[in-house]
Design a protein around this motif. Structure first.
Motif, mmCIF file in Angstrom:
data_model
loop_
_atom_site.group_PDB
_atom_site.id
_atom_site.type_symbol
_atom_site.label_atom_id
_atom_site.label_comp_id
_atom_site.label_asym_id
_atom_site.label_seq_id
_atom_site.Cartn_x
_atom_site.Cartn_y
_atom_site.Cartn_z
ATOM 1 N N ASN A 185 0.813 11.947 -1.781
ATOM 2 C CA ASN A 185 0.182 13.257 -1.720
ATOM 3 C C ASN A 185 -0.283 13.663 -3.120
ATOM 4 O O ASN A 185 0.494 13.608 -4.068
ATOM 5 C CB ASN A 185 1.154 14.302 -1.194
ATOM 6 N N SER A 193 8.400 9.492 2.869
ATOM 7 C CA SER A 193 9.083 10.683 2.381
ATOM 8 C C SER A 193 8.095 11.814 2.566
ATOM 9 O O SER A 193 7.004 11.761 2.006
ATOM 10 C CB SER A 193 9.410 10.477 0.902
ATOM 11 N N PRO A 194 8.424 12.797 3.416
ATOM 12 C CA PRO A 194 7.436 13.836 3.726
ATOM 13 C C PRO A 194 6.822 14.456 2.468
ATOM 14 O O PRO A 194 5.625 14.727 2.429
ATOM 15 C CB PRO A 194 8.252 14.871 4.502
ATOM 16 N N GLU A 195 7.612 14.616 1.413
ATOM 17 C CA GLU A 195 7.070 15.288 0.233
ATOM 18 C C GLU A 195 6.226 14.387 -0.648
ATOM 19 O O GLU A 195 5.320 14.852 -1.324
ATOM 20 C CB GLU A 195 8.211 15.864 -0.603
ATOM 21 N N ILE A 196 6.570 13.102 -0.668
ATOM 22 C CA ILE A 196 5.910 12.215 -1.637
ATOM 23 C C ILE A 196 4.777 11.414 -0.997
ATOM 24 O O ILE A 196 3.672 11.382 -1.512
ATOM 25 C CB ILE A 196 6.932 11.229 -2.252
ATOM 26 N N GLY A 197 5.043 10.777 0.130
ATOM 27 C CA GLY A 197 4.011 9.963 0.756
ATOM 28 C C GLY A 197 4.613 8.822 1.551
ATOM 29 O O GLY A 197 5.778 8.874 1.953
ATOM 30 N N THR A 198 3.824 7.772 1.775
ATOM 31 C CA THR A 198 4.291 6.643 2.576
ATOM 32 C C THR A 198 4.056 5.323 1.857
ATOM 33 O O THR A 198 3.184 5.215 1.002
ATOM 34 C CB THR A 198 3.541 6.567 3.930
ATOM 35 N N ALA A 199 4.866 4.331 2.209
ATOM 36 C CA ALA A 199 4.679 2.978 1.695
ATOM 37 C C ALA A 199 4.550 2.046 2.881
ATOM 38 O O ALA A 199 5.217 2.237 3.901
ATOM 39 C CB ALA A 199 5.865 2.562 0.831
ATOM 40 N N GLU A 200 3.718 1.030 2.746
ATOM 41 C CA GLU A 200 3.460 0.145 3.880
ATOM 42 C C GLU A 200 3.121 -1.234 3.344
ATOM 43 O O GLU A 200 2.359 -1.350 2.384
ATOM 44 C CB GLU A 200 2.257 0.704 4.653
ATOM 45 N N GLU A 218 0.845 -1.193 0.000
ATOM 46 C CA GLU A 218 0.000 0.000 0.000
ATOM 47 C C GLU A 218 0.882 1.245 0.000
ATOM 48 O O GLU A 218 1.746 1.394 0.860
ATOM 49 C CB GLU A 218 -0.900 -0.022 1.235
ATOM 50 N N PHE A 219 0.648 2.108 -0.961
ATOM 51 C CA PHE A 219 1.368 3.379 -1.028
ATOM 52 C C PHE A 219 0.372 4.507 -0.847
ATOM 53 O O PHE A 219 -0.674 4.510 -1.486
ATOM 54 C CB PHE A 219 2.052 3.539 -2.393
ATOM 55 N N LYS A 220 0.714 5.442 0.027
ATOM 56 C CA LYS A 220 -0.117 6.639 0.175
ATOM 57 C C LYS A 220 0.676 7.820 -0.362
ATOM 58 O O LYS A 220 1.778 8.106 0.120
ATOM 59 C CB LYS A 220 -0.456 6.882 1.652
ATOM 60 N N ASP A 265 12.314 -3.769 -1.268
ATOM 61 C CA ASP A 265 12.564 -3.050 -2.508
ATOM 62 C C ASP A 265 11.417 -2.081 -2.796
ATOM 63 O O ASP A 265 11.638 -0.913 -3.133
ATOM 64 C CB ASP A 265 12.711 -4.068 -3.644
ATOM 65 N N ARG A 266 10.173 -2.554 -2.641
ATOM 66 C CA ARG A 266 9.016 -1.684 -2.872
ATOM 67 C C ARG A 266 8.964 -0.553 -1.864
ATOM 68 O O ARG A 266 8.802 0.610 -2.226
ATOM 69 C CB ARG A 266 7.722 -2.498 -2.751
ATOM 70 N N ALA A 267 9.115 -0.904 -0.592
ATOM 71 C CA ALA A 267 9.006 0.119 0.452
ATOM 72 C C ALA A 267 10.088 1.171 0.266
ATOM 73 O O ALA A 267 9.889 2.356 0.523
ATOM 74 C CB ALA A 267 9.111 -0.514 1.835
ATOM 75 N N LEU A 288 11.263 2.415 -2.324
ATOM 76 C CA LEU A 288 11.079 3.347 -3.447
ATOM 77 C C LEU A 288 10.922 4.775 -2.946
ATOM 78 O O LEU A 288 11.540 5.698 -3.467
ATOM 79 C CB LEU A 288 9.821 2.968 -4.240
ATOM 80 N N LEU A 289 10.078 4.946 -1.927
ATOM 81 C CA LEU A 289 9.877 6.294 -1.404
ATOM 82 C C LEU A 289 11.038 6.699 -0.506
ATOM 83 O O LEU A 289 11.349 7.875 -0.384
ATOM 84 C CB LEU A 289 8.563 6.382 -0.630
ATOM 85 N N LYS A 307 14.032 6.372 -1.091
ATOM 86 C CA LYS A 307 15.137 6.919 -1.888
ATOM 87 C C LYS A 307 15.129 8.436 -1.886
ATOM 88 O O LYS A 307 16.123 9.064 -2.204
ATOM 89 C CB LYS A 307 15.053 6.404 -3.326
ATOM 90 N N ASP A 308 13.956 9.008 -1.565
ATOM 91 C CA ASP A 308 13.879 10.453 -1.555
ATOM 92 C C ASP A 308 14.648 11.039 -0.376
ATOM 93 O O ASP A 308 15.152 12.152 -0.454
ATOM 94 C CB ASP A 308 12.409 10.892 -1.504
#
Lengths: 381, 381
Positions: free
Chosen positions: A116, B308-315, A112-114, B278-280, B282-283, B285-286
């Motif tokens: 903005n 990543s505060p600017e992009i979002g979260t992965a879970e 799951e990705f959230k 690897d998926r988690a 991705l964000l 890397k920011d």
């Protein structure tokens, strides 16, 4: 908005649309990709304001269901990590959901990705082009035309108009010309459909736009619709809109650059010439201009040489099919010649020279293909 | 010197030897490749003074003639364009000739290259190593050992000794250790041959040397001879000498870094864990450190998250085979974990944690393979 969609289909569309999105954009909303879903299709849009690309995924096509669930809506999602996220999702189906607060959730399997989101109302509108000035050509032919000319555009901004390819449609003939003032590539085709009521002369498409378009288009025999307005051009296939701005200014009159008679004509196998020049140019790479020399010899032979004072010299004799006219010694940029031969893509070619200091032209022996490449020599003798 | 030799064989040798030649060398003779021909073989040598590589092409091998004509002699040829020249020659046979003035001519078909040579007497001598401290291992096993450890060497010159891999041979056991002080990779093997009379402890081979060696060696079951002196190591196969300097200084005692008991143990499928991280990541890397968080959950599940505060979260939640011991929340560099899992290359692995702020170790479930990876967590909770 909520959509459940096939990952592969979505991935393909995202990759196409990403070609219009620049990570260096100064307009924040353009760092995002606009997603729109309705009962019939999903639409993805990306733009760097020079190029705008829209890709459409239909709900169903040829009996294959692409979209499995949909609640209509739209949102703008950060594009930066989107291709990587979609590519690495664990399952074949992807769910994308946006709530009223512009929070976007992408789910697949247990991942799951959230992300903005941004307000889709802030995303610039795709201009609506008049479609009166429209014509069609086969997609694979358009790709060939781009490949045969686009490499010759200028990469320097000294004369911005030369960074584009000149499209001219007149008397049912479409002509593309590109030149960086050291070389010129030109290709003409007769139009299949009647375009006699249509004519334009000063359409100059940025080389970068054509390069991106060429990467997106498949080698397909489907036709592509091309519509031209004062300052934009739209390429349209079944599921793709590709809109590019046109370059401002008048494209120079290039026909007078092409010599009308020649003093020496060499007819030669294209592949052999290309390989010989490629080898000779190995040492030429050490000097800045990648220069090789061509000298006509007895018995229909030409000699190709290059030298680098620090490394050494390369020399090779090549038998041609025929040499007629005056003896010749000429120097030119090896890369220009290799680019030209690749673009012509014919087995046998002829080169027409008008002396060592005048531009020379390369054409296929088979004159059915209306392609012409011109190269300006370098002064070394 | 004159030699007529098969191009493919020559190309292979040149490519191997090029790995030792640096275009940035400040010693002019080392920008060249030394070629020596005698009645039995051709020898090619390249060196950047840290690494020296010699490749030998026998006149004939397994009934195949590689060298068709030879006048013994030697010369040093400019290496810069050599691979390109040989690769693009038109025929299968290459003639290389050097005259008394160090002019080198390379001919193939109608192509002729004249290159400036240098005096072979000026080329540094390959030091002769004592071969008493020698042992043998299978080439493909050596490649595996390098792959499992070399990625963990330090790339920073702050502690130069950490830029190498520590080789230790003792009691018939060979151990390789690499660490950049944030992570550690270690692999042990029992020696097949009796090496009880042989023992060394402070052999540290530059990571760069091992990387180049790994690229040159084939996945072969032939043995490779390894000879060690005070400041150099020689790897020797039938047709290859690979000599590297050793790093000066004492390698730190690393065994005390490895925790002896654990508070939490997670057993999990390696590939599933790798893909989830690897998926988690991705964000992640920011942010600069590529940090993901791992939290143990009910029912043998772990949760991997990043943000990543600017992009979002992965879970993502992942089912493990078993979790024992204390609950745990820990953060670490995702790249380190992926590197470690790749190096271990086992289907099922176990991770032993000793609290959120202590290094944790990753090992294959199958304890036959004596490989251990250690990662230092990052403080975020």
């Amino acid at each position: 908005m909520k959509i459940v969609i096939n990952r592969d289909q979505l991935m393909q569309s995202i990759q196409n649309v990403m070609r219009a999105i620049s990570p260096k954009t100064t307009i924040p909303i353009l760092s995002g990709m606009k997603l729109e879903a309705n009962e019939n299709e999903m639409k993805l849009t990306g733009s760097d304001s020079d190029i705008t690309i829209e890709s459409i995924i239909p709900k169903e096509e040829d009996g294959i269901v692409h979209i499995h669930e949909v609640i209509p809506g739209k949102v703008v999602v950060q594009a930066k990590f989107l291709p990587d996220i979609i590519k690495k999702l664990p399952e074949d189906l992807v769910e994308i959901e946006a709530d009223g607060e512009l929070n976007i959730t992408i789910r697949s399997g247990k991942a799951e990705f959230k992300l903005n989101g941004q307000d889709p109302e802030e995303y610039p509108q795709l201009p609506i082009l008049q479609t009166e000035n429209s014509f069609h050509i086969q997609t694979d032919l358009l790709k060939t035309l781009i490949r045969q000319t686009n490499f010759a555009v200028s990469t320097s901004e000294t004369r911005p108009i030369l960074t584009g390819v000149h499209f001219k449609l007149e008397n049912n003939q479409l002509e593309l010309v590109a030149t960086d003032s050291h070389r010129l590539a030109s290709r003409k085709i007769a139009m299949n459909e009647n375009t006699e009521t249509l004519s334009f002369k000063n359409i100059v498409i940025p080389g970068k736009s054509l390069g991106e378009l060429n990467k997106i288009l498949d080698e397909s025999q489907d036709t592509i619709q091309i519509s031209v307005s004062d300052n934009q051009i739209l390429f349209r296939t079944k599921h793709l809109f590709f809109l590019s701005r046109l370059l401002d200014g008048n494209y120079p009159e290039t026909s007078r650059l092409i010599p009308e008679q020649s003093k020496t004509e060499v007819q030669v196998n294209s592949k052999e010439l290309m390989q010989t020049i490629d080898r000779a140019s190995l040492l030429a790479k050490d000097n800045r201009n990648n220069i090789v020399k061509l000298v006509t010899k007895e018995q229909n032979a030409i000699e190709i040489t290059s030298n680098s004072p620090e490394i050494g010299t390369a020399e090779e004799t090549l038998n041609t099919n025929s040499i007629s006219g005056e003896e010749l010694k000429i120097s030119f940029n090896a890369k220009y010649m290799i680019d030209a031969l690749r673009a012509i893509d014919a087995e046998e070619i002829k080169i027409q020279f008008t002396g060592a200091m005048r531009p020379f032209i390369i054409e296929p022996m088979d004159e059915e293909e209306q392609i012409l490449q011109l190269i300006t020599p370098v002064r070394t003798y």
